[in-house]
Design an enzyme around this catalytic site. Structure first.
Site, mmCIF file in Angstrom:
data_model
loop_
_atom_site.group_PDB
_atom_site.id
_atom_site.type_symbol
_atom_site.label_atom_id
_atom_site.label_comp_id
_atom_site.label_asym_id
_atom_site.label_seq_id
_atom_site.Cartn_x
_atom_site.Cartn_y
_atom_site.Cartn_z
ATOM 1 N N GLU A 290 0.825 -1.211 0.000
ATOM 2 C CA GLU A 290 0.000 0.000 0.000
ATOM 3 C C GLU A 290 0.862 1.265 0.000
ATOM 4 O OE1 GLU A 290 -2.833 -0.725 3.241
ATOM 5 O OE2 GLU A 290 -4.123 -1.702 1.767
ATOM 6 N N ASP A 363 -8.446 -9.364 3.090
ATOM 7 C CA ASP A 363 -8.262 -8.312 4.094
ATOM 8 C C ASP A 363 -9.355 -8.300 5.162
ATOM 9 O OD1 ASP A 363 -7.286 -6.184 5.418
ATOM 10 O OD2 ASP A 363 -7.829 -4.677 3.939
ATOM 11 N N GLU A 391 -12.994 -3.032 11.494
ATOM 12 C CA GLU A 391 -12.909 -2.274 10.239
ATOM 13 C C GLU A 391 -13.979 -2.695 9.247
ATOM 14 O OE1 GLU A 391 -9.140 -2.601 8.202
ATOM 15 O OE2 GLU A 391 -9.861 -1.488 6.462
HETATM 16 O O1 GCW Z 1 -7.168 -3.215 5.188
HETATM 17 C C1 GCW Z 1 -6.206 -2.334 5.071
HETATM 18 C C2 GCW Z 1 -6.707 -1.185 5.869
HETATM 19 C C3 GCW Z 1 -5.598 -0.221 6.140
HETATM 20 C C4 GCW Z 1 -4.485 -0.988 6.848
HETATM 21 C C5 GCW Z 1 -4.031 -2.128 5.954
HETATM 22 C C6 GCW Z 1 -2.966 -2.984 6.619
HETATM 23 C C7 GCW Z 1 -2.916 -0.194 8.460
HETATM 24 O O2 GCW Z 1 -7.778 -0.601 5.195
HETATM 25 O O3 GCW Z 1 -6.112 0.802 6.935
HETATM 26 O O4 GCW Z 1 -3.412 -0.144 7.150
HETATM 27 O O5 GCW Z 1 -5.103 -2.945 5.680
HETATM 28 O O6 GCW Z 1 -3.336 -3.950 7.253
HETATM 29 O O7 GCW Z 1 -1.807 -2.681 6.480
#
Ligand code: GCW
Length: 711
Positions: A290, A363, A391
């Site tokens: 990311e 995720d 989340e």
């Molecule tokens: O799912 C994503 C989240 C991010 C998170 C990332 C991760 C901390 O939306 O907010 O960042 O995973 O786990 O690195």
């Protein structure tokens, strides 16, 4: 010398049986007179320590014998003040290999309890065990030995240095980046106590999206001060590090893990940290994920990056937790990418590196099949990363008790070494040379008075710790423990109503959000509500719901079978075969692996479309059921607790309606089949409407708040 504190007559006994310089008097600056008897009302901030009820009602306080004095043992003595289900308890440090550092043994002779362990912190765990027995089981002491499933039972805070919390729904960070004030010390101590009471012993203080500033001298000093406060409770700290730290903090030209100056910088940094924090536990790293920097930026591998850090920490006994949450588009299917990047590196990591793998391949969805990487790495120590913060399961608004989900993952059989290769076992077994096994939970903790944004979400913090201690516990038994300690006056029939709510909640969330293996059909950015229609111009395709649900006139679901991305082949047989065939694939993963015709006959005879409608409807109906259940227990639950949870359940019900109508009306455009149940919204209106959950206050309202604002 035997030094003991007696609650019977409120004075310190010092007898002269055995004497050694180590056995010092525990100078306890309190007496049982300090405790008032009346049962205090529910106080959200006190978590599952609502009252040490039996003790408060009883005059029969146990005689507590502790043959040593350390800060941890003084906590043991303090916690044991109200212990009353035995006449005497003797805490002893022994030498017993099978108990390891944290395990303990509780035995009983007459009405005297003997607790034995190798360390003072293990005696603290035993004290909490005894107190739990008093509050949960009521009656006499249960004798047993207990050794934790994992060495590192770890919370990962996604807390930023500016006080915000990524994916946090409970206010701001509890960490203050200043020399701790008395108020800070109070909060940190309460936090440490809560963790120790459920066996959590390692905490990563900051977000995996880490600021390089975390490793500045100024911040390390504060980490050391926090570590000093947490230490008596057996808690060790780690920090998340940014791979570019040597560039940002020291002006090095790059962060190439094979460059000598970079390697030296990390070694010096490790030395600096350990000079202040001798029991520092290590680094957590999100790299090349990311947009974050990492070794791939220099054409080096994840193992090059991880091993550089591991070498720096090794002389001090530190660990590198290197995350496998990577998905640079090396394959068209995001679900395959972590496996593709990490499986070829198996065996190349040093023995103080642990690869930290999210439970599912995408995720933290309400339901995913387990990550196939767990069944692929054979020569690499692995840890599971679970998400306690909600989340993707309704933030702190929705009732979603998560151990049912976590245990589904931990008990899943990967067949890596034949049958019985569960993720629990693979992550608990230590490879040769490896000293530490670990499990991680992304914390749901903030500075809200109730810590978790919703009283009932405290159960997930509690449960994570208990499960990390013992993966053989059931979601059900952990729920019982939590309810009895949080709602001490609740009668058994009401307790079972609340327990049923907890146990059924995750499946309800799956049903009203993403049944049958649907996933990631969330609204852009906040991941709270549904937007299967979401299309943000120019955004990465694999951040768009259509990439996952693939709805068209033929059917619904991802194409991961042998005619699609072949992601099924990342699983070991027999799972690869089971998942590859649309007729044998379990219903809960059907649309994860297959693009299924709308009129496909499910195992129960319904068409896919009808089954989808049934599932969404069932999820929605469960939110009505939860409200009714909660109404039934009203007179047995403290009014503040009841009102708070009631309010959240109403939000959950409104949101579930939004999910139900939004998803079914949207998919109906493709299936062209009737929705048997009533819908109340209009799809065009829903598609025009963007819930604003970007700030925390809005998030607390869910769709309910947004609708009110809109009207
Ligand atoms: O799912 C994503 C989240 C991010 C998170 C990332 C991760 C901390 O939306 O907010 O960042 O995973 O786990 O690195």
């Amino acid at each position: 010398m035997d030094t003991s504190f007696s609650n019977h007559n409120m004075k310190l006994h010092i007898s002269s049986a055995i004497c050694s310089p180590l056995m010092l008097a525990v100078a306890l600056g309190f007496s049982s007179c300090d405790r008032q008897s009346p049962v205090s009302p529910f106080d959200a901030h006190s978590l599952w320590f609502q009252q040490h009820k039996a003790g408060l009602h009883s005059d029969n306080k146990a005689h507590v014998i502790i043959n040593d004095s350390t800060p941890t043992l003084r906590i043991v003595a303090d916690e044991m003040k109200d212990f009353s289900i035995a006449d005497a308890v003797s805490f002893n440090i022994v030498s017993d290999e099978k108990l390891g550092h944290d395990g303990y043994d509780i035995s009983l002779s007459g009405s005297t309890v003997t607790v034995s362990a190798n360390s003072d912190v293990a005696l603290l765990y035993a004290a909490f065990d005894l107190l739990r027995q008093q509050h949960v089981e009521v009656g006499s002491v249960r004798t047993h030995s207990s050794v934790p499933s994992y060495d590192f039972r770890m919370l990962n805070h996604w807390d930023n240095l500016d006080g915000t919390v990524e994916r946090g729904y409970a206010g701001h960070s509890i960490w203050q980046w200043r020399t701790p004030t008395p108020e800070d010390i109070k909060i940190y101590t309460e936090y440490a106590r809560a963790n120790a009471s459920v066996g959590i012993n390692t905490v990563v203080l900051n977000n995996v999206n880490a600021s390089p500033e975390m490793l500045s001298a100024e911040h390390i000093k504060i980490v050391a001060q926090i570590a000093d406060i947490l230490r008596p409770y057996g808690i060790r700290v780690l920090v998340s590090v940014n791979f570019s730290s040597p560039m940002v903090l020291a002006g090095l030209p790059d962060a190439d893990p094979l460059r000598d100056s970079v390697r030296q910088w990390w070694k010096d940094k490790a030395d600096e940290i350990y000079s202040l924090i001798p029991d520092f536990a290590g680094f957590l790293v999100k790299a090349n994920s990311e947009g974050l920097p990492g070794p791939l930026d220099y054409h080096r591998s994840h193992s090059d990056g991880a091993n550089m850090l591991a070498e720096a920490l090794k002389p001090h006994g530190g660990i590198v937790l290197w995350r496998a949450f990577v998905y640079s588009p090396s394959d068209a299917d995001r679900a395959k990418q972590a496996y593709l990047e990490f499986q070829p590196l198996d065996g190349q990591f040093l023995d103080n590196v642990i690869i930290q793998i999210k439970n599912g391949p995408i995720d933290f969805q309400p339901r995913e099949p387990f990550s196939p990487l767990f069944g692929a790495l054979k020569k690499t120590q692995m840890a599971a990363e679970l998400q306690i913060t909600q989340e993707y399961t309704g933030a702190a608004n929705h009732l979603c008790y998560l151990p049912t989900m976590w245990l589904e993952t931990l008990n899943a059989d990967t067949y890596r070494d034949g049958q019985g290769s569960t993720i629990a076992r693979l992550t608990q077994d230590k490879l040769p040379g490896v000293k530490v096994s670990a499990i991680a939970g992304v914390a749901n903790i903030g500075n809200d008075d109730n810590w978790c944004g919703n009283h009932i979400a405290q159960s997930n913090w509690y449960a994570f710790g208990r499960m990390a201690w013992d993966t053989n516990l059931t979601a059900d038994s952990i729920a019982t423990e939590w309810i009895r300690q949080t709602m001490p006056d609740i009668p058994r029939h009401a307790e079972s109503t609340v327990r049923d709510m907890l146990i059924e909640s995750r499946e309800a969330v799956v049903d009203y959000m993403m049944p049958l293996g649907l996933h990631h059909i969330f609204a852009w950015g906040h991941h709270y509500g549904p937007e299967p229609w979401c299309a943000v111009p120019g955004a990465r395709p694999d951040w768009m719901p259509t990439y996952y649900h693939c709805a068209d006139s033929v059917g619904l679901g991802s194409r991961r079978d042998l005619n699609g991305s072949k992601a099924v082949l990342q699983y070991n047989a027999p799972l690869s075969d089971l998942y590859a065939d649309v007729n044998t694939c379990p219903d809960e993963y059907l649309l994860w692996f297959h693009h299924v015709n709308w009129d496909f006959r499910m195992k129960n005879g319904r068409t896919l479309w009808d089954e989808l409608c049934v599932r969404y409807d069932h999820g929605l109906a469960m939110t009505v059921h939860f409200l009714a259940s909660w109404n039934r227990v009203q007179s047995y639950v403290d009014a503040n607790l009841w009102n708070d949870v009631q309010h959240k359940l109403e939000i959950q019900h409104d949101d579930a309606r939004w999910w139900h109508d939004g998803c079914l009306l949207y998919f109906q455009q493709f299936s062209k089949m009737p929705i048997p149940q009533k819908t109340i919204y209009n799809l065009d209106d829903m598609m025009k409407f963007h819930i604003n959950i970007t700030n925390y206050e809005n998030a607390k309202q869910g769709y309910r708040g947004e609708k009110l604002v809109k009207e």
